[in-house]
Scaffold this motif. Structure first.
Motif, PDB file in Angstrom:
ATOM      1  N   VAL A   7       1.031  -0.737   0.258  1.00  0.00           N
ATOM      2  CA  VAL A   7       0.196   0.237   0.362  1.00  0.00           C
ATOM      3  C   VAL A   7       0.568   1.468   0.353  1.00  0.00           C
ATOM      4  O   VAL A   7       0.461   1.984  -0.899  1.00  0.00           O
ATOM      5  CB  VAL A   7      -1.063  -0.346   0.923  1.00  0.00           C
ATOM      6  CG1 VAL A   7      -1.322   1.455   1.533  1.00  0.00           C
ATOM      7  CG2 VAL A   7      -1.728  -1.313   1.164  1.00  0.00           C
ATOM      8  N   ALA A   8       2.022   1.149   0.905  1.00  0.00           N
ATOM      9  CA  ALA A   8       2.972   2.552   0.651  1.00  0.00           C
ATOM     10  C   ALA A   8       3.201   2.285  -0.297  1.00  0.00           C
ATOM     11  O   ALA A   8       3.357   3.440  -0.749  1.00  0.00           O
ATOM     12  CB  ALA A   8       3.652   1.991   1.838  1.00  0.00           C
ATOM     13  N   LYS A   9       3.956   1.718  -1.374  1.00  0.00           N
ATOM     14  CA  LYS A   9       4.506   1.714  -2.550  1.00  0.00           C
ATOM     15  C   LYS A   9       3.751   2.402  -3.805  1.00  0.00           C
ATOM     16  O   LYS A   9       4.261   2.961  -4.315  1.00  0.00           O
ATOM     17  CB  LYS A   9       5.203   0.552  -3.193  1.00  0.00           C
ATOM     18  CG  LYS A   9       6.421   0.142  -2.509  1.00  0.00           C
ATOM     19  CD  LYS A   9       7.309  -0.567  -2.951  1.00  0.00           C
ATOM     20  CE  LYS A   9       9.131  -1.058  -2.154  1.00  0.00           C
ATOM     21  NZ  LYS A   9      10.005  -0.436  -2.671  1.00  0.00           N
ATOM     22  N   ILE A  10       2.955   1.665  -3.712  1.00  0.00           N
ATOM     23  CA  ILE A  10       1.731   2.085  -4.305  1.00  0.00           C
ATOM     24  C   ILE A  10       1.176   3.670  -4.417  1.00  0.00           C
ATOM     25  O   ILE A  10       1.001   4.020  -5.217  1.00  0.00           O
ATOM     26  CB  ILE A  10       0.101   1.143  -4.817  1.00  0.00           C
ATOM     27  CG1 ILE A  10       0.550  -0.155  -4.822  1.00  0.00           C
ATOM     28  CG2 ILE A  10      -0.723   1.643  -5.723  1.00  0.00           C
ATOM     29  CD1 ILE A  10      -0.362  -1.130  -5.156  1.00  0.00           C
ATOM     30  N   SER A  11       1.231   3.469  -3.215  1.00  0.00           N
ATOM     31  CA  SER A  11       0.721   4.600  -2.594  1.00  0.00           C
ATOM     32  C   SER A  11       1.816   6.551  -3.078  1.00  0.00           C
ATOM     33  O   SER A  11       1.257   7.310  -3.808  1.00  0.00           O
ATOM     34  CB  SER A  11       0.388   5.060  -0.832  1.00  0.00           C
ATOM     35  OG  SER A  11      -0.376   6.655  -0.509  1.00  0.00           O
ATOM     36  N   GLU A  12       2.884   5.673  -2.597  1.00  0.00           N
ATOM     37  CA  GLU A  12       4.075   7.168  -3.248  1.00  0.00           C
ATOM     38  C   GLU A  12       4.174   7.287  -4.960  1.00  0.00           C
ATOM     39  O   GLU A  12       4.564   8.010  -5.356  1.00  0.00           O
ATOM     40  CB  GLU A  12       5.181   6.085  -2.358  1.00  0.00           C
ATOM     41  CG  GLU A  12       6.722   7.151  -2.781  1.00  0.00           C
ATOM     42  CD  GLU A  12       8.070   6.075  -2.369  1.00  0.00           C
ATOM     43  OE1 GLU A  12       8.864   6.318  -2.504  1.00  0.00           O
ATOM     44  OE2 GLU A  12       8.240   5.776  -1.798  1.00  0.00           O
ATOM     45  N   LYS A  13       4.001   5.458  -5.361  1.00  0.00           N
ATOM     46  CA  LYS A  13       3.844   5.644  -6.559  1.00  0.00           C
ATOM     47  C   LYS A  13       3.322   6.772  -7.621  1.00  0.00           C
ATOM     48  O   LYS A  13       3.489   7.639  -8.311  1.00  0.00           O
ATOM     49  CB  LYS A  13       4.339   4.070  -7.642  1.00  0.00           C
ATOM     50  CG  LYS A  13       5.428   3.709  -7.427  1.00  0.00           C
ATOM     51  CD  LYS A  13       5.793   2.319  -7.650  1.00  0.00           C
ATOM     52  CE  LYS A  13       7.010   2.227  -7.662  1.00  0.00           C
ATOM     53  NZ  LYS A  13       7.580   0.543  -8.346  1.00  0.00           N
ATOM     54  N   LEU A  14       1.898   5.938  -7.152  1.00  0.00           N
ATOM     55  CA  LEU A  14       0.811   7.089  -7.863  1.00  0.00           C
ATOM     56  C   LEU A  14       0.292   8.339  -7.737  1.00  0.00           C
ATOM     57  O   LEU A  14      -0.288   9.208  -7.837  1.00  0.00           O
ATOM     58  CB  LEU A  14      -0.095   6.268  -7.838  1.00  0.00           C
ATOM     59  CG  LEU A  14      -0.427   4.486  -8.628  1.00  0.00           C
ATOM     60  CD1 LEU A  14      -1.204   4.215  -8.828  1.00  0.00           C
ATOM     61  CD2 LEU A  14       0.603   4.840 -10.098  1.00  0.00           C
ATOM     62  N   MET A  16      -1.567   8.758  -4.665  1.00  0.00           N
ATOM     63  CA  MET A  16      -2.663   8.794  -4.150  1.00  0.00           C
ATOM     64  C   MET A  16      -2.769   8.934  -2.590  1.00  0.00           C
ATOM     65  O   MET A  16      -1.911   8.328  -1.759  1.00  0.00           O
ATOM     66  CB  MET A  16      -3.505   7.237  -4.630  1.00  0.00           C
ATOM     67  CG  MET A  16      -3.579   7.639  -6.005  1.00  0.00           C
ATOM     68  SD  MET A  16      -3.744   6.032  -7.415  1.00  0.00           S
ATOM     69  CE  MET A  16      -5.525   5.648  -5.567  1.00  0.00           C
ATOM     70  N   GLU A  17      -3.724   8.965  -1.520  1.00  0.00           N
ATOM     71  CA  GLU A  17      -4.226   8.718  -0.454  1.00  0.00           C
ATOM     72  C   GLU A  17      -3.712   7.179  -0.297  1.00  0.00           C
ATOM     73  O   GLU A  17      -4.930   5.946  -1.220  1.00  0.00           O
ATOM     74  CB  GLU A  17      -5.476   8.913  -0.097  1.00  0.00           C
ATOM     75  CG  GLU A  17      -5.751  10.663  -0.344  1.00  0.00           C
ATOM     76  CD  GLU A  17      -5.306  11.667   0.463  1.00  0.00           C
ATOM     77  OE1 GLU A  17      -5.037  10.928   2.258  1.00  0.00           O
ATOM     78  OE2 GLU A  17      -4.317  12.667   0.279  1.00  0.00           O
ATOM     79  N   LYS A  18      -2.939   6.635   1.020  1.00  0.00           N
ATOM     80  CA  LYS A  18      -2.951   5.601   1.782  1.00  0.00           C
ATOM     81  C   LYS A  18      -4.426   4.563   1.443  1.00  0.00           C
ATOM     82  O   LYS A  18      -4.266   3.313   1.387  1.00  0.00           O
ATOM     83  CB  LYS A  18      -2.053   5.511   3.004  1.00  0.00           C
ATOM     84  CG  LYS A  18      -0.658   5.799   2.462  1.00  0.00           C
ATOM     85  CD  LYS A  18       0.483   5.526   4.016  1.00  0.00           C
ATOM     86  CE  LYS A  18       1.540   5.380   3.641  1.00  0.00           C
ATOM     87  NZ  LYS A  18       2.566   4.837   4.425  1.00  0.00           N
ATOM     88  N   GLY A  19      -5.206   5.506   2.369  1.00  0.00           N
ATOM     89  CA  GLY A  19      -6.217   4.867   2.668  1.00  0.00           C
ATOM     90  C   GLY A  19      -6.907   4.418   0.771  1.00  0.00           C
ATOM     91  O   GLY A  19      -8.019   3.608   1.369  1.00  0.00           O
ATOM     92  N   ASP A  20      -6.944   5.169   0.113  1.00  0.00           N
ATOM     93  CA  ASP A  20      -7.890   5.037  -0.728  1.00  0.00           C
ATOM     94  C   ASP A  20      -7.236   3.796  -1.201  1.00  0.00           C
ATOM     95  O   ASP A  20      -7.766   2.718  -2.342  1.00  0.00           O
ATOM     96  CB  ASP A  20      -7.489   5.761  -2.061  1.00  0.00           C
ATOM     97  CG  ASP A  20      -8.190   6.940  -1.765  1.00  0.00           C
ATOM     98  OD1 ASP A  20      -9.550   7.534  -0.969  1.00  0.00           O
ATOM     99  OD2 ASP A  20      -8.655   8.098  -2.372  1.00  0.00           O
ATOM    100  N   VAL A  21      -5.854   3.798  -1.519  1.00  0.00           N
ATOM    101  CA  VAL A  21      -4.744   2.783  -1.947  1.00  0.00           C
ATOM    102  C   VAL A  21      -5.301   0.566  -1.373  1.00  0.00           C
ATOM    103  O   VAL A  21      -5.246   0.474  -1.481  1.00  0.00           O
ATOM    104  CB  VAL A  21      -3.441   2.479  -2.123  1.00  0.00           C
ATOM    105  CG1 VAL A  21      -2.939   1.612  -2.168  1.00  0.00           C
ATOM    106  CG2 VAL A  21      -3.346   3.996  -2.884  1.00  0.00           C
TER     107      VAL A  21
END
Length: 96
Positions: A7-14, A16-21
């Motif tokens: 979740v943290a990696k996707i949030s950082e790359k995109l 986006m908010e961590k909650g949404d991811v």
């Protein structure tokens, strides 16, 4: 790597908010689980397949009572990686 790390990696790359991811990852996993539970395999091209494997009936042993037991036929979930995924791991991960 844990779900939180993903979740943290996707949030950082995109961006986006961590909650949404988190909600997206949870929903994805829930849909894969629901599909397998209803008897449908899940195919993700270039990544792999979540499939149902059938296990035949077999005889086992209860060691503590020294008796044989019958293990009935059953299905289990399994993951089969795509060929490109396997090749990437083979060529990039050092054998320990």
């Amino acid at each position: 790597m844990t779900k939180a790390d993903i979740v943290a990696k996707i949030s950082e790359k995109l961006g986006m908010e961590k909650g949404d991811v988190q909600a997206t990852v949870e929903t994805f996993m829930e849909e894969v689980k629901n599909s397998l539970e209803s008897g449908d395999n899940v195919y993700l091209r270039g990544f792999g397949s979540f499939i149902i494997k059938k296990r035949a009936e077999k005889t086992g042993r209860n060691i503590s009572k020294n008796t044989t037991i019958k293990i009935p036929a059953h299905n289990i979930p399994a993951f089969k990686p795509a060929k490109i995924f396997v090749e990437g791991v083979k060529s990039n991960v050092e054998v320990k």
